[in-house]
Design a protein around this motif. Sequence first.
Motif, short mmCIF file in Angstrom:
data_model
loop_
_atom_site.label_atom_id
_atom_site.label_comp_id
_atom_site.label_asym_id
_atom_site.label_seq_id
_atom_site.Cartn_x
_atom_site.Cartn_y
_atom_site.Cartn_z
N ASN A 81 73.24 68.82 19.44
CA ASN A 81 73.03 67.47 18.91
C ASN A 81 72.50 66.54 19.99
O ASN A 81 71.53 65.80 19.79
CB ASN A 81 74.39 66.99 18.37
CG ASN A 81 74.33 65.65 17.68
OD1 ASN A 81 73.54 64.80 18.05
ND2 ASN A 81 75.20 65.45 16.70
N HIS A 101 67.11 71.48 11.86
CA HIS A 101 66.52 70.78 13.01
C HIS A 101 66.05 71.70 14.11
O HIS A 101 65.24 71.32 14.93
CB HIS A 101 67.52 69.77 13.58
CG HIS A 101 67.92 68.72 12.59
ND1 HIS A 101 67.09 67.68 12.27
CD2 HIS A 101 69.03 68.58 11.82
CE1 HIS A 101 67.69 66.92 11.35
NE2 HIS A 101 68.86 67.46 11.06
N GLU A 122 82.49 56.79 23.58
CA GLU A 122 81.52 57.88 23.44
C GLU A 122 80.69 57.60 22.21
O GLU A 122 81.23 57.26 21.16
CB GLU A 122 82.26 59.22 23.27
CG GLU A 122 82.89 59.72 24.55
CD GLU A 122 83.69 61.00 24.36
OE1 GLU A 122 83.72 61.54 23.23
OE2 GLU A 122 84.28 61.45 25.36
N ASP A 123 79.39 57.73 22.36
CA ASP A 123 78.51 57.57 21.20
C ASP A 123 78.18 58.95 20.66
O ASP A 123 77.73 59.82 21.39
CB ASP A 123 77.23 56.84 21.60
CG ASP A 123 77.50 55.39 21.95
OD1 ASP A 123 78.57 54.89 21.55
OD2 ASP A 123 76.67 54.77 22.62
N VAL A 124 78.44 59.14 19.38
CA VAL A 124 78.22 60.44 18.77
C VAL A 124 77.18 60.27 17.67
O VAL A 124 77.39 59.52 16.72
CB VAL A 124 79.53 61.00 18.17
CG1 VAL A 124 79.31 62.39 17.61
CG2 VAL A 124 80.62 61.03 19.23
N THR A 125 76.06 60.98 17.81
CA THR A 125 74.99 60.87 16.82
C THR A 125 75.18 61.89 15.71
O THR A 125 75.78 62.94 15.92
CB THR A 125 73.62 61.14 17.47
OG1 THR A 125 73.72 62.31 18.28
CG2 THR A 125 73.18 59.96 18.30
N GLU A 126 74.61 61.57 14.57
CA GLU A 126 74.48 62.57 13.52
C GLU A 126 73.30 63.44 13.94
O GLU A 126 72.42 62.98 14.69
CB GLU A 126 74.22 61.82 12.21
CG GLU A 126 74.43 62.60 10.95
CD GLU A 126 73.13 62.76 10.21
OE1 GLU A 126 72.96 63.82 9.59
OE2 GLU A 126 72.30 61.85 10.27
N LEU A 127 73.26 64.72 13.53
CA LEU A 127 72.22 65.64 14.02
C LEU A 127 70.81 65.07 13.93
O LEU A 127 70.02 65.16 14.85
CB LEU A 127 72.29 66.96 13.24
CG LEU A 127 73.14 68.09 13.83
CD1 LEU A 127 73.12 69.28 12.89
CD2 LEU A 127 72.68 68.49 15.21
N SER A 128 70.49 64.42 12.79
CA SER A 128 69.14 63.91 12.58
C SER A 128 68.90 62.62 13.37
O SER A 128 67.78 62.15 13.47
CB SER A 128 68.93 63.63 11.10
OG SER A 128 69.72 62.52 10.72
N GLY A 129 69.96 62.04 13.89
CA GLY A 129 69.82 60.78 14.60
C GLY A 129 69.79 59.57 13.68
O GLY A 129 69.52 58.45 14.11
N ARG A 144 70.15 62.61 24.36
CA ARG A 144 71.25 61.89 25.02
C ARG A 144 72.12 62.88 25.80
O ARG A 144 71.99 64.09 25.66
CB ARG A 144 72.08 61.12 24.00
CG ARG A 144 72.79 62.00 22.99
CD ARG A 144 73.72 61.22 22.08
NE ARG A 144 74.26 62.06 21.03
CZ ARG A 144 75.32 62.85 21.16
NH1 ARG A 144 75.97 62.91 22.30
NH2 ARG A 144 75.74 63.59 20.15
N LYS A 173 88.24 56.03 23.29
CA LYS A 173 89.33 56.97 23.62
C LYS A 173 90.08 56.46 24.83
O LYS A 173 89.48 55.86 25.73
CB LYS A 173 88.75 58.34 23.96
CG LYS A 173 88.08 59.05 22.78
CD LYS A 173 87.51 60.38 23.23
CE LYS A 173 87.04 61.19 22.03
NZ LYS A 173 86.44 62.47 22.44
N ASN A 210 68.81 64.64 20.16
CA ASN A 210 68.73 63.18 20.17
C ASN A 210 68.47 62.60 21.56
O ASN A 210 68.54 61.38 21.74
CB ASN A 210 70.01 62.58 19.57
CG ASN A 210 70.05 62.78 18.06
OD1 ASN A 210 69.29 62.16 17.34
ND2 ASN A 210 70.90 63.69 17.60
#
Lengths: 374, 262
Positions: free
Chosen positions: B155, B40, A289-296, B161, A304, B159
């Motif tokens: 989020n 944001h 799973e790719d999880v971004t920070e809010l700002s990207g 996604r 997992k 972004n």
Amino acid sequence: MKEGKTVNACLLERKHFDTLLDALKVRGYKIIGPIVKDNAIVLEPVESVTQLPIGWVDEQSNGVYRLRKTDTPTLFNFTVGPHSLKQYLFPSVQKIFMTQRQGKSTESTVDEKVERKKKYAFIGLRPCELAALHIHDMVFIGGMYSDPVYQVRRKDLFLIVVNCTRAGGTCFCASMKTGPRAERGYDIAITEVYEKNQHYFILEGGSDRGMSLLKELKQGKEIDGRVQKVQELYTKAVQEMGKAVETSKLKDILAQQLEHPEYDNVGNRCLSCANCTLVCPTCFCSTVEDVTELSGASADRIRKWDSCFTLDFSYIHGGPVRLSVKSRYRQWLVHKFSTWIDQFGTFGCVGCGRCITWCPVGIDITEEIVKIRG
Amino acid sequence: MAKSKKQRKPKLAVWKFASCDGCQLSLLDCEDELLGVAKHIEIANFAEASRAISKGPYDISLVEGSITTPHDAERIHQVRRQSKILITIGACATAGGIQALRNFKDAKQFVSMVYANPKYIETLNKSTPIADHVFVDFELRGCPINKYHLLEVINAYLNGRKPNIPTYAVCVECKRRFVPCVAVTQAIPCLGPVTQAGCNALCPSYNRGCFGCYGPKETPNTSALSSYLLAQGRSREELVHLFRNFNAYSEAFRKESEAHEK
């Protein structure tokens, strides 16, 4: 790994069992062993012999696991619990890299640092679990590409196996030829003997470091004759093993029986909850799973544990391939006993019986194979 | 989406229908993350947080609660018209909630038993999920929702996604946390194998069976679980109670409880 012919063996009295743990501590190992927790025997850090499941016996059958305390102060009179080496070597949730945007450009840097772990000594593993470890070695580090997360954890393990003198209710290691006695891949193999107020352990070295550790222990009485005696205990374990898989020609039979009606029956019973695959000591599937920070500005990739029993597992462009539960069960069973051989040259099953015990509706893979073999 | 936020922050609205407010409280409960979120997105309409309400249209609407009155059945269409993306939050909005227990009986009888002057009460006979009335872009399950899921959906929207929201069973979360199965070790009736993950196996980690707060998982085999529990000596009445909780009116749980009611 050294081949584990009995080169050096000794007898350790119960009252001196702590010296084995002490010798591991002196060598800088963090000891992981069996303890009673949450109504099961699980693998957790162990400091002293008093933490071991003294007197505890497990009773297992299809979909049932119960612990019972007895007056016999044995240390290892139980079989496999819900946990295995897998959770330590192949973490269930693991960050595998982090990437960060550089200023306004979309260039990314990747941080793939794999943290070093403590040196682990495992005590109380079973022969089937060593067989599973051998399979995971092939999967994770045996091919062209090595898994760095597994590799760093696999290094420097000290493995103390306990040979089984009692079969659990769902065990079938004898038919998978992985037990009840470990043949290889251990540093020390223990056989526990409790009889007529005598309580001792036969310890066999399976590697140079195992044998050198044995020399430091307080040696018990003469060992002659007793090694022969423990043979009888293994034979007893084999005799009382209630389950078995007939493996002859199984690979081809399963490949030819993909439309067997039993898959419809088991598909109706199966919950596709994934418990069987997650307790399996050889199942190795994961998702990311790719999880971004809010700002990207940065993102983590998290690995997992996954299972072929989930709908998303077979999701490709256009949708999931295995919509029916039947097709997921068949994929799993055929992989374990047929296509695994094409992939890795062995069965993917070691006969530990965890998938039978921990199935919430008690589906028994050995019974399914009997039906599909016809 | 990442570009447009430079010019104008996306506007978020939170709407309440028949519910306990617990799900929208999860947004306020994001104490450490809330300022980051507000950087944001513009929290434009959130009565529980502020009386300052900016007019729509809104980029994201979070809808809590089920439809239980004729007035709300109208209002949800107004919300939909003002919203680019509509996300339902919680068991009420996605399955009708605990108040959907009325759906199995005659609601008028309850009204006459509870209220001294029932003539002032205008209520629908059934409590229904939002998706029965308008198009829903995404459903967040749970009673209440997991606040980290809410953050994840926001989020993911920011972004551009796909949100990482699982649809598999609670069992996967138990196993990833190494919680030994309470159904297998203690024969506790547990809905985990048919319930969608999301709570991180909260109840089993406290030695309880799963209550099914997140509703049915993908391809839930409720009848196989019931057959097994009956064979273990559980009564049909117990099964009805087991499936009739916060997600009683979700299709899989509803059919299963009805199958054991007669």
